[in-house]
Design a protein around this motif. Structure first.
Motif, PDB file in Angstrom:
ATOM      1  N   LYS A 206       9.438   5.583  15.478  1.00  0.00           N
ATOM      2  CA  LYS A 206       8.527   5.369  14.365  1.00  0.00           C
ATOM      3  C   LYS A 206       7.109   5.643  14.820  1.00  0.00           C
ATOM      4  CE  LYS A 206       7.352   2.063  10.683  1.00  0.00           C
ATOM      5  NZ  LYS A 206       7.558   0.701  10.151  1.00  0.00           N
ATOM      6  N   VAL A 207       6.244   6.003  13.854  1.00  0.00           N
ATOM      7  CA  VAL A 207       4.799   6.080  14.089  1.00  0.00           C
ATOM      8  C   VAL A 207       4.163   4.900  13.366  1.00  0.00           C
ATOM      9  CG1 VAL A 207       2.698   7.375  13.687  1.00  0.00           C
ATOM     10  CG2 VAL A 207       4.758   8.566  14.400  1.00  0.00           C
ATOM     11  N   LEU A 208       3.562   3.993  14.116  1.00  0.00           N
ATOM     12  CA  LEU A 208       2.922   2.807  13.566  1.00  0.00           C
ATOM     13  C   LEU A 208       1.446   3.111  13.322  1.00  0.00           C
ATOM     14  CD1 LEU A 208       4.484   0.052  15.862  1.00  0.00           C
ATOM     15  CD2 LEU A 208       5.120   0.584  13.510  1.00  0.00           C
ATOM     16  N   GLU A 209       0.970   2.815  12.125  1.00  0.00           N
ATOM     17  CA  GLU A 209      -0.446   2.943  11.809  1.00  0.00           C
ATOM     18  C   GLU A 209      -1.069   1.558  11.915  1.00  0.00           C
ATOM     19  OE1 GLU A 209       0.518   6.077   8.340  1.00  0.00           O
ATOM     20  OE2 GLU A 209      -1.595   5.658   8.648  1.00  0.00           O
ATOM     21  N   VAL A 210      -1.890   1.373  12.921  1.00  0.00           N
ATOM     22  CA  VAL A 210      -2.474   0.073  13.239  1.00  0.00           C
ATOM     23  C   VAL A 210      -3.923   0.062  12.772  1.00  0.00           C
ATOM     24  CG1 VAL A 210      -2.979  -1.583  15.078  1.00  0.00           C
ATOM     25  CG2 VAL A 210      -0.942  -0.131  15.225  1.00  0.00           C
ATOM     26  N   LYS A 211      -4.263  -0.961  12.019  1.00  0.00           N
ATOM     27  CA  LYS A 211      -5.626  -1.138  11.524  1.00  0.00           C
ATOM     28  C   LYS A 211      -6.300  -2.222  12.364  1.00  0.00           C
ATOM     29  CE  LYS A 211      -8.200  -2.374   7.315  1.00  0.00           C
ATOM     30  NZ  LYS A 211      -8.068  -2.755   5.894  1.00  0.00           N
ATOM     31  N   VAL A 212      -7.432  -1.866  12.993  1.00  0.00           N
ATOM     32  CA  VAL A 212      -8.176  -2.816  13.815  1.00  0.00           C
ATOM     33  C   VAL A 212      -9.499  -3.104  13.115  1.00  0.00           C
ATOM     34  CG1 VAL A 212      -9.165  -3.301  16.066  1.00  0.00           C
ATOM     35  CG2 VAL A 212      -7.097  -1.897  15.899  1.00  0.00           C
ATOM     36  N   VAL A 213      -9.651  -4.343  12.675  1.00  0.00           N
ATOM     37  CA  VAL A 213     -10.867  -4.765  11.992  1.00  0.00           C
ATOM     38  C   VAL A 213     -11.850  -5.284  13.035  1.00  0.00           C
ATOM     39  CG1 VAL A 213     -11.858  -6.285  10.250  1.00  0.00           C
ATOM     40  CG2 VAL A 213      -9.569  -5.314   9.917  1.00  0.00           C
ATOM     41  N   ILE A 214     -13.029  -4.698  13.052  1.00  0.00           N
ATOM     42  CA  ILE A 214     -14.070  -5.105  14.000  1.00  0.00           C
ATOM     43  C   ILE A 214     -14.939  -6.157  13.303  1.00  0.00           C
ATOM     44  CG2 ILE A 214     -16.001  -4.328  15.413  1.00  0.00           C
ATOM     45  CD1 ILE A 214     -14.719  -1.541  15.353  1.00  0.00           C
ATOM     46  N   GLN A 215     -14.863  -7.378  13.808  1.00  0.00           N
ATOM     47  CA  GLN A 215     -15.572  -8.501  13.179  1.00  0.00           C
ATOM     48  C   GLN A 215     -17.013  -8.548  13.675  1.00  0.00           C
ATOM     49  OE1 GLN A 215     -12.832 -11.613  14.437  1.00  0.00           O
ATOM     50  NE2 GLN A 215     -12.023 -11.749  12.361  1.00  0.00           N
ATOM     51  N   ASP A 216     -17.869  -8.674  12.711  1.00  0.00           N
ATOM     52  CA  ASP A 216     -19.294  -8.715  13.031  1.00  0.00           C
ATOM     53  C   ASP A 216     -19.661 -10.047  13.679  1.00  0.00           C
ATOM     54  OD1 ASP A 216     -22.344  -9.230  11.391  1.00  0.00           O
ATOM     55  OD2 ASP A 216     -22.001  -7.690  12.926  1.00  0.00           O
ATOM     56  N   VAL A 217     -20.509  -9.996  14.690  1.00  0.00           N
ATOM     57  CA  VAL A 217     -21.029 -11.179  15.379  1.00  0.00           C
ATOM     58  C   VAL A 217     -22.520 -11.282  15.053  1.00  0.00           C
ATOM     59  CG1 VAL A 217     -21.449 -12.234  17.631  1.00  0.00           C
ATOM     60  CG2 VAL A 217     -19.312 -11.013  17.192  1.00  0.00           C
ATOM     61  N   ASN A 218     -22.977 -12.478  14.914  1.00  0.00           N
ATOM     62  CA  ASN A 218     -24.392 -12.691  14.553  1.00  0.00           C
ATOM     63  C   ASN A 218     -25.272 -12.426  15.770  1.00  0.00           C
ATOM     64  OD1 ASN A 218     -26.594 -13.368  12.964  1.00  0.00           O
ATOM     65  ND2 ASN A 218     -26.482 -15.548  13.451  1.00  0.00           N
ATOM     66  N   ASP A 219     -25.486 -11.148  16.048  1.00  0.00           N
ATOM     67  CA  ASP A 219     -26.268 -10.764  17.207  1.00  0.00           C
ATOM     68  C   ASP A 219     -27.634 -10.204  16.835  1.00  0.00           C
ATOM     69  OD1 ASP A 219     -24.598  -7.565  17.865  1.00  0.00           O
ATOM     70  OD2 ASP A 219     -25.199  -8.555  16.014  1.00  0.00           O
ATOM     71  N   HIS A 220     -27.993 -10.287  15.568  1.00  0.00           N
ATOM     72  CA  HIS A 220     -29.318  -9.865  15.135  1.00  0.00           C
ATOM     73  C   HIS A 220     -29.950 -10.969  14.279  1.00  0.00           C
ATOM     74  CE1 HIS A 220     -27.333  -5.962  15.976  1.00  0.00           C
ATOM     75  NE2 HIS A 220     -28.549  -5.594  16.366  1.00  0.00           N
ATOM     76  N   GLN A 221     -31.221 -11.169  14.441  1.00  0.00           N
ATOM     77  CA  GLN A 221     -31.948 -12.148  13.637  1.00  0.00           C
ATOM     78  C   GLN A 221     -32.616 -11.443  12.463  1.00  0.00           C
ATOM     79  OE1 GLN A 221     -34.895 -13.778  16.248  1.00  0.00           O
ATOM     80  NE2 GLN A 221     -36.325 -12.059  15.966  1.00  0.00           N
ATOM     81  N   PRO A 222     -32.896 -12.182  11.411  1.00  0.00           N
ATOM     82  CA  PRO A 222     -33.646 -11.573  10.306  1.00  0.00           C
ATOM     83  C   PRO A 222     -35.023 -11.111  10.792  1.00  0.00           C
ATOM     84  CG  PRO A 222     -32.678 -13.677   9.664  1.00  0.00           C
ATOM     85  CD  PRO A 222     -32.527 -13.582  11.140  1.00  0.00           C
ATOM     86  N   GLU A 223     -35.463  -9.994  10.294  1.00  0.00           N
ATOM     87  CA  GLU A 223     -36.751  -9.453  10.709  1.00  0.00           C
ATOM     88  C   GLU A 223     -37.549  -9.021   9.478  1.00  0.00           C
ATOM     89  OE1 GLU A 223     -35.393  -7.619  15.044  1.00  0.00           O
ATOM     90  OE2 GLU A 223     -36.157  -6.307  13.446  1.00  0.00           O
ATOM     91  N   PHE A 224     -38.810  -9.480   9.432  1.00  0.00           N
ATOM     92  CA  PHE A 224     -39.727  -9.036   8.385  1.00  0.00           C
ATOM     93  C   PHE A 224     -40.344  -7.704   8.824  1.00  0.00           C
ATOM     94  CE2 PHE A 224     -39.756 -12.553   5.490  1.00  0.00           C
ATOM     95  CZ  PHE A 224     -39.382 -13.654   6.239  1.00  0.00           C
ATOM     96  N   PRO A 225     -40.765  -6.899   7.877  1.00  0.00           N
ATOM     97  CA  PRO A 225     -41.415  -5.639   8.253  1.00  0.00           C
ATOM     98  C   PRO A 225     -42.677  -5.862   9.075  1.00  0.00           C
ATOM     99  CG  PRO A 225     -40.819  -5.620   5.940  1.00  0.00           C
ATOM    100  CD  PRO A 225     -40.585  -7.018   6.415  1.00  0.00           C
ATOM    101  N   ASP A 226     -43.402  -6.915   8.751  1.00  0.00           N
ATOM    102  CA  ASP A 226     -44.621  -7.257   9.477  1.00  0.00           C
ATOM    103  C   ASP A 226     -44.596  -8.738   9.816  1.00  0.00           C
ATOM    104  OD1 ASP A 226     -46.001  -5.177   7.057  1.00  0.00           O
ATOM    105  OD2 ASP A 226     -45.942  -4.623   9.201  1.00  0.00           O
ATOM    106  N   LYS A 227     -45.286  -9.101  10.837  1.00  0.00           N
ATOM    107  CA  LYS A 227     -45.377 -10.494  11.208  1.00  0.00           C
ATOM    108  C   LYS A 227     -46.348 -11.259  10.285  1.00  0.00           C
ATOM    109  CE  LYS A 227     -42.666 -10.280  14.770  1.00  0.00           C
ATOM    110  NZ  LYS A 227     -41.377 -11.032  14.821  1.00  0.00           N
ATOM    111  N   ARG A 228     -47.239 -10.502   9.657  1.00  0.00           N
ATOM    112  CA  ARG A 228     -48.277 -11.144   8.828  1.00  0.00           C
ATOM    113  C   ARG A 228     -48.596 -10.234   7.640  1.00  0.00           C
ATOM    114  NH1 ARG A 228     -52.298 -14.950  10.340  1.00  0.00           N
ATOM    115  NH2 ARG A 228     -54.124 -14.953   8.922  1.00  0.00           N
ATOM    116  N   VAL A 229     -48.673 -10.837   6.457  1.00  0.00           N
ATOM    117  CA  VAL A 229     -49.055 -10.110   5.242  1.00  0.00           C
ATOM    118  C   VAL A 229     -50.177 -10.883   4.540  1.00  0.00           C
ATOM    119  CG1 VAL A 229     -46.810  -9.063   4.938  1.00  0.00           C
ATOM    120  CG2 VAL A 229     -47.321 -11.264   3.848  1.00  0.00           C
ATOM    121  N   SER A 230     -50.879 -10.146   3.717  1.00  0.00           N
ATOM    122  CA  SER A 230     -51.961 -10.757   2.930  1.00  0.00           C
ATOM    123  C   SER A 230     -51.710 -10.515   1.456  1.00  0.00           C
ATOM    124  CB  SER A 230     -53.321 -10.167   3.306  1.00  0.00           C
ATOM    125  OG  SER A 230     -53.636 -10.449   4.669  1.00  0.00           O
TER     126      SER A 230
END
Length: 814
Positions: free
Chosen positions: A125-149
């Motif tokens: 048989k030929v088995l078709e295996v699906k591997v789901v890559i689970q996301d890890v929280n390795d990035h923090q939220p980032e604003f475009p700028d550190k300061r706005v007016s």
């Protein structure tokens, strides 16, 4: 700092999640798989993903003692991020996985791995295996700028909102990229944070005025917005907001609808717009003017296929659609005004492509054992039915235009259907590398459109050699000739053997087969060249018979043997020598009786050579001036050449020479001193010349001897009866005559017993035997006339009379 989701936030998240799942089910094709595994990103290489052997339950269908024969092979074309252990069937990672670089936001991140399962060389048989890559929280939220007016007008009404940039999280999973916001301010500051969700999943942030502003009391404020993702543990970032109290643009552009659902034929031209977006802004002047552009959430593929008019909001097709996996595209459009700061809003455009084309199918071939891109290797001893390659056919056309059938016409290979647009290539008939070391095959596929469209894929199957043919000799028997007396290491001949196998299976090694008692003066090299290891002597051994053994160097090694005959050709390297007379000179007394004496004696010689080199000729070299004697050139029989008289009596010193017939001619000499007496008696003379063979008794001679023996027995019986009656009258005279005859015979035998010569003719032997028989009959007659005579005395009668000085009496015994 802990964050809590308000009820309206939870409802928004649930609604958004259900909407995205529904869209994902509509926009993406179903990826059917036999097994599904999950692995977190960031894991080190060789991380175990799953046990395919156990989870597929294929082992349960195979007896326990045969499970070790099952192998797992990852087919070419599968994701190279993973590897499969061949014997255990376990799936491992090959490198560190990064979900953000492999997948896009808010989509299931997975890779497909095709694994061929075989039992020895039999396909399972030929088995078709699906591997789901689970996301890890390795990035923090980032604003475009550190300061706005931002700026508020002091006369702004309560509830006035000013947009601020939102944060972005590079994580692709919903929860790891889900951002919640909180305003950090002093308790007396008249501002609040307003968060609203857009259709693309991002949040629109704004600072809301809760109280009237008095620029004369406070003209600026500094507050902070904290963005925190939904990972565990959560990560956060901070945006500093500088607020100035002035008049601001507070109305963003508004689209007429949040989602535009458009159906598009694949043949749609590039002139007519695909869709026309409509938005409005309540502000006036520059604050009310806006432009359209694709947001960052729009995929690069969609940007390549479609273009957006920034002023009119019209969407056009760039070029002919290249339909692949996706049949629907998502376009995220943002409308931004020219206010300060600018305000924007977003809408999503769903483009569903209706395919009316009839495109040719495409063929993808993945080999079990690949040599190059389009070449596979198989072993020569591969079993019929063995699995070679996995074939996938792709055709995204609709209806019969997308229905495909494939064919493979070949006498050695066969294409078998595994389901919808899936096939396997197997061995149909046994292959033989010696007949063909490679096969070119073509897989033809055609859809059922009108007209039907065809495609083909040409692949090469290379056959690897197995040592299955034993060496073959060019002859059944190899015969060689070589002259004797040559130096060692002389070439005898070459044993020709061939083996059509390649590599070590076609490389041959030769050796000589000998027994414990046999010595062979030869050696053989790897090329089959037979040579001598010493000088050979024909007289020692004229023919050598042996076997040559040849084997190839394959595994297992195959061999063969052949008979070899080497004939040693004779050279004339031995001179003849006399066997009679054995001394030189030799003295002989001869008595000649007229009319009855002819033969005297027989000269004999031998030669160790063979054939013409041992063919001898006799001659009288000296002493025969009167031409009294003659010799047979081939038998050596010495006789009188004519009738003798008293004047011929006397002494004769004869020299004889014997020559062989070789090249050069070799010879030997001897002398006989003959004292000749001529008798006047005319009685009958018996002359016996006994000729015997050195090696064997002539068959005719044996027959004659038997007949003579039978005749003698009859004569003896009759003679004994007659002798009894006459014994009283003739005892004294007969006894005296018998005694003389017996003594004479004994003396004659001393000179006449000579070895036979092989070239004596049958007629000569018959003549001599006739004379011998007469002599014996005469002796028996004389014995019978003597009463009391012993039967053994018949052996003593002879024609020749030997004297002590080696003389012969030729008198006839009456």
């Amino acid at each position: 700092m802990d964050f809590k989701l308000f009820p309206y936030q939870r409802r928004t998240i649930n609604t958004m999640f259900m909407t995205m799942c529904l869209l994902a089910s509509v926009l993406h094709r179903c990826q059917c798989a036999d097994l599904i595994y999950y692995v977190e990103e960031g894991k080190s290489p060789s991380t175990l993903v799953g046990d395919i052997a156990a989870d597929s339950h294929l082992m349960d269908t195979v007896p326990i003692h045969e499970r070790q024969l099952i192998t797992f092979s990852q087919l070419t074309g599968s994701s190279q991020l993973f590897r499969v252990s061949q014997t255990e069937g376990k799936l491992f990672t090959t490198q560190i996985l990064d979900a953000e670089s492999l997948c896009i936001y808010n989509t299931e991140c997975f890779m497909m791995v095709d694994v061929a399962v075989q039992q020895q060389e039999s396909f399972m048989k030929v088995l078709e295996v699906k591997v789901v890559i689970q996301d890890v929280n390795d990035h923090q939220p980032e604003f475009p700028d550190k300061r706005v007016s931002i700026q508020f007008e002091e006369n702004d009404a309560l509830g006035t909102k000013i947009s601020i940039p939102n944060a972005k999280d590079k994580d692709i999973s919903v929860f790891n990229s889900l951002i919640t916001y909180q305003l950090e301010k002093n308790s007396n500051e008249p501002f609040a944070l307003s968060v609203s969700k857009s259709v693309d999943g991002t949040s629109d942030l704004s600072i809301t005025l809760k109280e009237r502003l008095d620029r004369e009391v406070e003209d600026s404020y500094l507050i902070q917005v904290i963005a925190k993702d939904g990972g565990s543990p959560p990560k956060q970032s901070i945006l500093d907001i500088q607020i100035s109290v002035i008049d601001v643009n507070d109305n963003p552009p508004i689209f007429s609808q949040k989602v535009y659902n458009i159906s598009l034929y694949s043949e749609h031209n590039t002139i007519t717009p695909v869709a026309i977006l409509s938005a409005s802004d309540l502000d006036s002047g520059r604050n009310g003017k806006f432009s359209y552009q694709f947001s960052s959430k729009t995929s690069a593929t969609a940007r390549d296929l479609f273009q957006l008019n920034k002023e009119s909001g019209e969407i056009f097709r760039r070029e002919k659609l290249n339909l692949e996996q996706e049949m629907a595209y998502k376009l995220y459009v943002k409308a931004t005004d020219q206010g300060s700061p600018p305000l924007s809003s977003r809408a999503m455009v769903l483009v569903n492509v209706i395919n009316q084309q009839n495109n040719a199918p495409t063929i993808d071939v993945n080999f079990v054992s690949a040599f190059t891109e389009n070449t596979a290797t198989i072993s020569e001893d591969i079993k019929v039915g063995s699995f070679i390659a996995f074939v996938k056919v792709t055709d995204h056309d609709v209806g019969q235009n997308g229905e495909v059938s494939c064919e493979l016409h070949h006498d050695k290979f066969q294409l078998q259907n595994l389901g919808t647009k899936k096939y396997k290539v197997i061995v149909k008939n046994a292959v033989d590398r010696e007949s063909s070391d490679h096969y070119d095959i073509t897989i033809n596929c055609a859809d059922k459109g009108f007209p039907p469209l065809h495609c083909e894929n040409k692949i090469t199957i290379k056959v690897m050699d197995v040592n299955d043919v034993k060496p073959q000799f060019s002859k059944e028997v190899f015969k060689f000739q070589i002259n004797e007396n040559q130096k060692s290491k002389i070439s005898v001949g070459t044993i020709n053997a061939t083996d059509p196998d390649s590599g070590a299976g076609g490389k041959l090694t030769y050796s000589l087969l000998t027994s414990m008692k046999q010595f062979l003066p030869f050696q053989i090299r790897d090329g089959g060249l037979v040579s001598t290891i010493m000088s050979l002597d024909h007289e020692f051994q004229d023919i050598y018979r042996f076997k040559v053994f040849v084997k190839d160097n394959g595994i297992p090694s195959l061999n063969n043997t052949v008979n070899v005959i080497v004939e040693i050709k004779d050279e004339n390297d031995n001179a003849p020598y006399f066997t009679f007379p054995s001394v030189n000179p030799f003295t002989l007394d001869v008595v000649y009786y007229p009319h009855h004496t002819k033969n005297i004696t027989q000269i004999k010689a031998s030669d160790s050579d063979s054939r013409e080199n041992a063919f001898l000729k006799y001659e009288i070299a000296r002493g025969n001036d009167k031409q009294l004697f003659a010799i047979n050139h081939y038998t050596g029989l010495l006789s009188f050449n004519r009738i003798l008289n008293q004047q011929d009596a006397g002494s004769y010193d004869l020299e004889f020479v014997v020559k062989d017939s070789g090249n050069p001619v070799l010879s030997a000499r001897t002398s006989i001193f003959i004292t000749l007496s001529v008798s006047n008696k005319t009685s009958e003379m018996l002359n016996i010349v006994r000729i015997q063979s050195d090696d064997k008794i002539n068959l005719n001679l044996a027959v004659v001897i038997v007949l003579v023996a039978v005749s003698l027995s009859v004569i003896i019986t009759a003679s004994m009866s007659v002798g009894i009656l006459r014994c009283n009258d003739q005892r004294s005279s007969a006894h005296r005559d018998g005694t003389n005859s017996s003594d004479r015979y004994v003396r004659e035998q001393r000179h006449l017993m000579c070895p036979s010569y092989p070239t004596t003719s049958c007629s000569e032997i018959t003549t001599m035997m006739t004379e011998q028989e007469k002599a014996r009959n005469l002796s028996l007659s004389r014995r019978d006339s003597a009463p009391g005579h012993d039967f053994s005395n018949q052996q003593k009668s002879s024609v020749c009379k030997l004297k002590p000085q080696n003389s012969i009496d030729m008198a006839h015994q009456v």
